[in-house]
Design a protein around this motif. Structure first.
Motif, PDB file in Angstrom:
ATOM      1  N   MET A  36       0.731  -1.050   0.064  1.00 31.72           N
ATOM      2  CA  MET A  36       0.020   0.085  -0.057  1.00 31.72           C
ATOM      3  C   MET A  36       0.897   1.209  -0.005  1.00 31.72           C
ATOM      4  O   MET A  36       1.782   1.195   0.599  1.00 31.72           O
ATOM      5  CB  MET A  36      -0.975  -0.129   1.100  1.00 31.72           C
ATOM      6  N   SER A  37       0.636   2.184  -0.837  1.00 29.50           N
ATOM      7  CA  SER A  37       1.228   3.592  -0.778  1.00 29.50           C
ATOM      8  C   SER A  37       0.319   4.608  -1.012  1.00 29.50           C
ATOM      9  O   SER A  37       0.016   5.160  -2.073  1.00 29.50           O
ATOM     10  CB  SER A  37       2.141   3.418  -2.112  1.00 29.50           C
ATOM     11  N   PRO A  38       0.168   5.147   0.269  1.00 27.76           N
ATOM     12  CA  PRO A  38      -1.058   5.992   0.293  1.00 27.76           C
ATOM     13  C   PRO A  38      -0.365   7.694   0.019  1.00 27.76           C
ATOM     14  O   PRO A  38       0.469   8.084   0.130  1.00 27.76           O
ATOM     15  CB  PRO A  38      -1.479   6.187   1.848  1.00 27.76           C
ATOM     16  N   THR A  39      -1.108   8.369  -1.069  1.00 28.91           N
ATOM     17  CA  THR A  39      -0.792   9.591  -1.477  1.00 28.91           C
ATOM     18  C   THR A  39      -1.101  10.564  -0.225  1.00 28.91           C
ATOM     19  O   THR A  39      -2.025  10.587   0.327  1.00 28.91           O
ATOM     20  CB  THR A  39      -1.719  10.184  -2.776  1.00 28.91           C
ATOM     21  N   VAL A  40      -0.220  11.288  -0.182  1.00 23.62           N
ATOM     22  CA  VAL A  40      -0.322  12.389   0.748  1.00 23.62           C
ATOM     23  C   VAL A  40      -0.900  13.870   0.047  1.00 23.62           C
ATOM     24  O   VAL A  40      -2.076  14.279   0.727  1.00 23.62           O
ATOM     25  CB  VAL A  40       1.015  12.969   1.491  1.00 23.62           C
ATOM     26  N   PHE A  41      -0.294  14.036  -0.979  1.00 27.45           N
ATOM     27  CA  PHE A  41      -0.867  15.153  -1.808  1.00 27.45           C
ATOM     28  C   PHE A  41      -0.308  15.190  -3.129  1.00 27.45           C
ATOM     29  O   PHE A  41       0.545  14.386  -3.317  1.00 27.45           O
ATOM     30  CB  PHE A  41      -0.771  16.447  -1.156  1.00 27.45           C
ATOM     31  N   ARG A  42      -1.080  15.905  -4.121  1.00 29.81           N
ATOM     32  CA  ARG A  42      -0.458  16.011  -5.533  1.00 29.81           C
ATOM     33  C   ARG A  42      -0.350  17.521  -5.601  1.00 29.81           C
ATOM     34  O   ARG A  42      -1.510  18.192  -5.457  1.00 29.81           O
ATOM     35  CB  ARG A  42      -1.651  15.520  -6.464  1.00 29.81           C
ATOM     36  N   GLU A  43       0.608  17.950  -6.324  1.00 28.30           N
ATOM     37  CA  GLU A  43       0.599  19.346  -6.809  1.00 28.30           C
ATOM     38  C   GLU A  43       1.587  19.407  -7.681  1.00 28.30           C
ATOM     39  O   GLU A  43       2.810  18.840  -7.812  1.00 28.30           O
ATOM     40  CB  GLU A  43       1.193  20.269  -5.552  1.00 28.30           C
ATOM     41  N   SER A  44       1.537  20.496  -8.835  1.00 30.89           N
ATOM     42  CA  SER A  44       2.243  20.692 -10.065  1.00 30.89           C
ATOM     43  C   SER A  44       2.709  19.459 -10.506  1.00 30.89           C
ATOM     44  O   SER A  44       4.100  19.275 -10.975  1.00 30.89           O
ATOM     45  CB  SER A  44       3.628  21.613  -9.263  1.00 30.89           C
ATOM     46  N   GLY A  45       2.116  18.507 -10.663  1.00 32.84           N
ATOM     47  CA  GLY A  45       2.254  17.066 -11.408  1.00 32.84           C
ATOM     48  C   GLY A  45       3.196  16.329 -10.693  1.00 32.84           C
ATOM     49  O   GLY A  45       3.810  15.041 -11.286  1.00 32.84           O
ATOM     50  N   TYR A  46       3.280  16.367  -9.504  1.00 27.83           N
ATOM     51  CA  TYR A  46       3.977  15.450  -8.498  1.00 27.83           C
ATOM     52  C   TYR A  46       3.015  14.715  -7.566  1.00 27.83           C
ATOM     53  O   TYR A  46       2.076  15.499  -7.128  1.00 27.83           O
ATOM     54  CB  TYR A  46       4.952  16.209  -7.797  1.00 27.83           C
ATOM     55  N   ARG A  47       3.257  13.623  -7.553  1.00 28.73           N
ATOM     56  CA  ARG A  47       2.409  12.993  -6.438  1.00 28.73           C
ATOM     57  C   ARG A  47       3.485  12.698  -5.290  1.00 28.73           C
ATOM     58  O   ARG A  47       4.763  11.863  -5.398  1.00 28.73           O
ATOM     59  CB  ARG A  47       2.191  11.597  -6.777  1.00 28.73           C
ATOM     60  N   PHE A  48       3.041  12.700  -4.006  1.00 28.83           N
ATOM     61  CA  PHE A  48       4.020  12.808  -2.851  1.00 28.83           C
ATOM     62  C   PHE A  48       3.114  11.692  -1.712  1.00 28.83           C
ATOM     63  O   PHE A  48       2.192  11.431  -1.818  1.00 28.83           O
ATOM     64  CB  PHE A  48       4.017  13.871  -1.751  1.00 28.83           C
ATOM     65  N   PHE A  49       3.898  10.639  -1.692  1.00 32.27           N
ATOM     66  CA  PHE A  49       3.184   9.325  -0.934  1.00 32.27           C
ATOM     67  C   PHE A  49       4.461   8.612   0.009  1.00 32.27           C
ATOM     68  O   PHE A  49       5.438   8.834  -0.113  1.00 32.27           O
ATOM     69  CB  PHE A  49       2.792   8.325  -2.037  1.00 32.27           C
ATOM     70  N   PHE A  50       3.693   7.538   0.646  1.00 30.05           N
ATOM     71  CA  PHE A  50       4.588   6.698   1.567  1.00 30.05           C
ATOM     72  C   PHE A  50       4.508   5.287   1.038  1.00 30.05           C
ATOM     73  O   PHE A  50       3.463   4.983   0.343  1.00 30.05           O
ATOM     74  CB  PHE A  50       4.024   6.842   2.712  1.00 30.05           C
ATOM     75  N   PHE A  51       5.487   4.623   1.199  1.00 30.85           N
ATOM     76  CA  PHE A  51       5.332   3.091   1.077  1.00 30.85           C
ATOM     77  C   PHE A  51       5.083   2.542   2.101  1.00 30.85           C
ATOM     78  O   PHE A  51       5.783   2.630   3.322  1.00 30.85           O
ATOM     79  CB  PHE A  51       6.561   2.279   0.535  1.00 30.85           C
ATOM     80  N   SER A  52       4.334   1.544   2.590  1.00 30.43           N
ATOM     81  CA  SER A  52       3.878   0.968   3.971  1.00 30.43           C
ATOM     82  C   SER A  52       5.107  -0.186   3.912  1.00 30.43           C
ATOM     83  O   SER A  52       5.691  -0.712   3.035  1.00 30.43           O
ATOM     84  CB  SER A  52       2.616   0.179   3.857  1.00 30.43           C
TER      85      SER A  52
END
Length: 79
Positions: free
Chosen positions: A1-17
């Motif tokens: 699972m890799s939940p997205t924290v936020f998206r902005e300016s064409g970037y996706r910021f996320f974590f890997f469990s």
């Protein structure tokens, strides 16, 4: 699972469990991907194909969303 924290300016910021315990965030775009440490300070850990200009923009986005990222980390990993 890799939940997205936020998206902005064409970037996706996320974590890997179930990854390492040191607080960090991953970022991906159509141009590349990377990983930033969040502690003890924001620092590039890995980069694959992002330009220096993109890395500066990404780091700025992390700084602007720092509290949101830390809160999401704590919530996701139940710290």
């Amino acid at each position: 699972m890799s939940p997205t924290v936020f998206r902005e300016s064409g970037y996706r910021f996320f974590f890997f469990s179930r990854e390492e315990e040191r607080m960090h965030v991953h970022v991906i775009s159509g141009d590349g991907e990377g990983k930033y440490w969040l502690e003890p300070e924001i620092e590039l850990a890995k980069n694959h194909k992002h330009t220096r200009k993109q890395l500066k923009q990404i780091e700025s986005l992390i700084e602007n969303h720092y509290n949101e990222i830390v809160s999401a980390w704590q919530q996701h990993f139940k710290c």
